[in-house]
Design an enzyme around this catalytic site. Structure first.
Site, PDB file in Angstrom:
ATOM      1  N   LYS A  13     -78.796  80.886 -72.129  1.00 51.54           N
ATOM      2  CA  LYS A  13     -77.413  80.402 -72.036  1.00 51.54           C
ATOM      3  C   LYS A  13     -76.818  80.575 -70.638  1.00 51.54           C
ATOM      4  O   LYS A  13     -76.184  79.657 -70.113  1.00 51.54           O
ATOM      5  CB  LYS A  13     -76.596  81.173 -73.081  1.00 51.54           C
ATOM      6  CG  LYS A  13     -75.138  80.930 -73.098  1.00 51.54           C
ATOM      7  CD  LYS A  13     -74.525  81.568 -74.336  1.00 51.54           C
ATOM      8  CE  LYS A  13     -74.803  83.057 -74.460  1.00 51.54           C
ATOM      9  NZ  LYS A  13     -74.052  83.882 -73.507  1.00 51.54           N
ATOM     10  N   ARG A  87     -66.890  85.909 -78.160  1.00 54.71           N
ATOM     11  CA  ARG A  87     -67.999  86.545 -78.858  1.00 54.71           C
ATOM     12  C   ARG A  87     -67.587  87.033 -80.238  1.00 54.71           C
ATOM     13  O   ARG A  87     -68.435  87.461 -81.011  1.00 54.71           O
ATOM     14  CB  ARG A  87     -68.483  87.759 -78.059  1.00 54.71           C
ATOM     15  CG  ARG A  87     -69.758  87.540 -77.253  1.00 54.71           C
ATOM     16  CD  ARG A  87     -69.971  88.798 -76.419  1.00 54.71           C
ATOM     17  NE  ARG A  87     -71.318  89.040 -76.004  1.00 54.71           N
ATOM     18  CZ  ARG A  87     -71.741  88.891 -74.741  1.00 54.71           C
ATOM     19  NH1 ARG A  87     -70.948  88.405 -73.821  1.00 54.71           N
ATOM     20  NH2 ARG A  87     -72.960  89.228 -74.412  1.00 54.71           N
ATOM     21  N   ARG A 126     -92.914  89.690 -72.813  1.00 57.51           N
ATOM     22  CA  ARG A 126     -92.338  89.558 -71.477  1.00 57.51           C
ATOM     23  C   ARG A 126     -92.799  90.758 -70.643  1.00 57.51           C
ATOM     24  O   ARG A 126     -92.831  91.890 -71.115  1.00 57.51           O
ATOM     25  CB  ARG A 126     -90.813  89.576 -71.629  1.00 57.51           C
ATOM     26  CG  ARG A 126     -90.090  89.099 -70.412  1.00 57.51           C
ATOM     27  CD  ARG A 126     -88.763  88.530 -70.781  1.00 57.51           C
ATOM     28  NE  ARG A 126     -87.872  89.465 -71.474  1.00 57.51           N
ATOM     29  CZ  ARG A 126     -86.571  89.256 -71.599  1.00 57.51           C
ATOM     30  NH1 ARG A 126     -86.021  88.191 -71.093  1.00 57.51           N
ATOM     31  NH2 ARG A 126     -85.821  90.117 -72.244  1.00 57.51           N
ATOM     32  N   ARG A 159     -90.595  95.769 -70.737  1.00 54.70           N
ATOM     33  CA  ARG A 159     -89.269  96.385 -70.757  1.00 54.70           C
ATOM     34  C   ARG A 159     -89.096  97.188 -72.039  1.00 54.70           C
ATOM     35  O   ARG A 159     -89.484  96.738 -73.103  1.00 54.70           O
ATOM     36  CB  ARG A 159     -88.199  95.288 -70.735  1.00 54.70           C
ATOM     37  CG  ARG A 159     -87.628  95.032 -69.379  1.00 54.70           C
ATOM     38  CD  ARG A 159     -86.681  93.868 -69.410  1.00 54.70           C
ATOM     39  NE  ARG A 159     -85.652  93.986 -70.442  1.00 54.70           N
ATOM     40  CZ  ARG A 159     -84.573  93.218 -70.511  1.00 54.70           C
ATOM     41  NH1 ARG A 159     -84.393  92.268 -69.611  1.00 54.70           N
ATOM     42  NH2 ARG A 159     -83.696  93.352 -71.466  1.00 54.70           N
ATOM     43  N   ARG A 170     -80.743  93.324 -81.765  1.00 52.72           N
ATOM     44  CA  ARG A 170     -79.777  92.561 -80.959  1.00 52.72           C
ATOM     45  C   ARG A 170     -79.419  91.252 -81.655  1.00 52.72           C
ATOM     46  O   ARG A 170     -78.280  90.815 -81.648  1.00 52.72           O
ATOM     47  CB  ARG A 170     -80.353  92.264 -79.559  1.00 52.72           C
ATOM     48  CG  ARG A 170     -80.586  93.507 -78.709  1.00 52.72           C
ATOM     49  CD  ARG A 170     -80.517  93.222 -77.213  1.00 52.72           C
ATOM     50  NE  ARG A 170     -81.487  92.268 -76.727  1.00 52.72           N
ATOM     51  CZ  ARG A 170     -82.619  92.591 -76.096  1.00 52.72           C
ATOM     52  NH1 ARG A 170     -82.932  93.845 -75.907  1.00 52.72           N
ATOM     53  NH2 ARG A 170     -83.434  91.657 -75.658  1.00 52.72           N
TER      54      ARG A 170
HETATM   55  P1  AMP Z   1     -73.393  89.798 -70.630  1.00 51.80           P
HETATM   56  O1  AMP Z   1     -73.553  89.731 -69.130  1.00 51.80           O
HETATM   57  O2  AMP Z   1     -72.764  88.548 -71.205  1.00 51.80           O
HETATM   58  O3  AMP Z   1     -74.662  90.194 -71.351  1.00 51.80           O
HETATM   59  O4  AMP Z   1     -72.338  90.967 -70.909  1.00 51.80           O
HETATM   60  C1  AMP Z   1     -72.575  92.290 -70.556  1.00 51.80           C
HETATM   61  C2  AMP Z   1     -71.740  93.213 -71.392  1.00 51.80           C
HETATM   62  O5  AMP Z   1     -70.346  92.962 -71.155  1.00 51.80           O
HETATM   63  C3  AMP Z   1     -71.901  93.045 -72.894  1.00 51.80           C
HETATM   64  O6  AMP Z   1     -73.006  93.791 -73.388  1.00 51.80           O
HETATM   65  C4  AMP Z   1     -70.577  93.591 -73.411  1.00 51.80           C
HETATM   66  O7  AMP Z   1     -70.585  95.004 -73.387  1.00 51.80           O
HETATM   67  C5  AMP Z   1     -69.607  93.108 -72.358  1.00 51.80           C
HETATM   68  N1  AMP Z   1     -69.060  91.786 -72.730  1.00 51.80           N
HETATM   69  C6  AMP Z   1     -69.354  90.579 -72.168  1.00 51.80           C
HETATM   70  N2  AMP Z   1     -68.667  89.592 -72.765  1.00 51.80           N
HETATM   71  C7  AMP Z   1     -67.935  90.180 -73.745  1.00 51.80           C
HETATM   72  C8  AMP Z   1     -67.019  89.708 -74.727  1.00 51.80           C
HETATM   73  N3  AMP Z   1     -66.729  88.407 -74.851  1.00 51.80           N
HETATM   74  N4  AMP Z   1     -66.459  90.613 -75.558  1.00 51.80           N
HETATM   75  C9  AMP Z   1     -66.707  91.928 -75.447  1.00 51.80           C
HETATM   76  N5  AMP Z   1     -67.570  92.446 -74.561  1.00 51.80           N
HETATM   77  C10 AMP Z   1     -68.182  91.591 -73.712  1.00 51.80           C
END
Ligand code: AMP
Length: 214
Positions: A13, A87, A126, A159, A170
């Site tokens: 994504k 989310r 991976r 990993r 997840r």
């Molecule tokens: P990402 O880079 O999208 O994987 O986001 C990294 C981390 O940021 C996630 O594991 C969450 O802890 C936090 N995060 C990102 N987007 C959101 C969201 N929409 N709502 C809550 N936490 C978020």
């Protein structure tokens, strides 16, 4: 255009969001990036968000929604591709309200649909180079010499969070939290599902074809 890109972890994504935003001349807005910038600047919000992010938990909705309200009100957010937001169902509602207030309604939400079995298969197998970070895959992109990086000759390893059980965990969390978000957009006639199985370029073309229909 103003769109939301949805998809399970490991669906590609983020990569697609960057490419689509460039193609549309739209801002690429990723909540994860915004949080990381706040953390790097050691702001109050960053310090708070880090408590959650460091443990792999979602940052509370009210904090995330406030951050996004501010970001979406900026002039460059006239057109955007949202990545990683909303989310939760609460975030989807808050986004709708914020965009209504700004007079910038959403054109649509696009789901990169990848079956769980494919996600697990992609993540499991991976390999990561310990020295330069290059990514390989036992089946889809094997190194020339087993266990050795083609680029820097470093040692490849798996990993820790790519074991079948953690990947499945997840995914379980994703389905539990995101299913209502999909329903939210479906009920409004705004959800388009795009087949997310295939090469990244193919998936990009499918997404762009759907965007043209909007
Ligand atoms: P990402 O880079 O999208 O994987 O986001 C990294 C981390 O940021 C996630 O594991 C969450 O802890 C936090 N995060 C990102 N987007 C959101 C969201 N929409 N709502 C809550 N936490 C978020």
């Amino acid at each position: 255009m103003r769109i939301v890109l949805l998809g399970p972890p490991g669906s590609g994504k983020g990569t697609q969001a960057v490419k689509i935003a460039a193609k549309l001349g739209a801002a690429h807005i990723a909540t994860g990036d915004l949080f990381r910038a706040e953390i790097a600047d050691e702001t109050e919000l960053g310090l708070l968000a880090n408590e959650y992010i460091a443990h792999g938990n979602l940052v509370p909705d009210e904090v995330t929604n406030a951050l996004m309200r501010e970001r979406l009100a900026r002039p460059d957010a006239e057109k955007f591709v949202l990545d990683g937001y909303p989310r939760t169902i609460d975030q989807a509602g808050a986004l709708e309200t914020a965009l209504e207030g700004l007079g910038r309604p959403l054109d649509g939400a696009f789901l990169i649909d990848v079956p769980d079995s494919d996600i697990v298969e992609r993540a499991v197998g991976r390999l990561l180079c310990n020295s330069c970070g290059a990514i390989y895959h036992l089946r889809f992109k094997p190194p020339q010499v087993a266990g050795i990086c083609d680029v820097c000759r470093g040692i490849l390893s798996v990993r820790e969070d790519d074991t079948p059980s953690t990947v499945r965990h997840r995914l379980t969390v994703y389905h539990r939290i995101t299913a209502p978000v999909l329903k939210f957009y479906e009920e409004r006639g705004k959800l388009t599902r795009v087949d997310g199985v295939g090469a990244p370029q193919e998936i990009l073309e499918r997404l762009l074809a759907e965007l043209k229909r909007e």
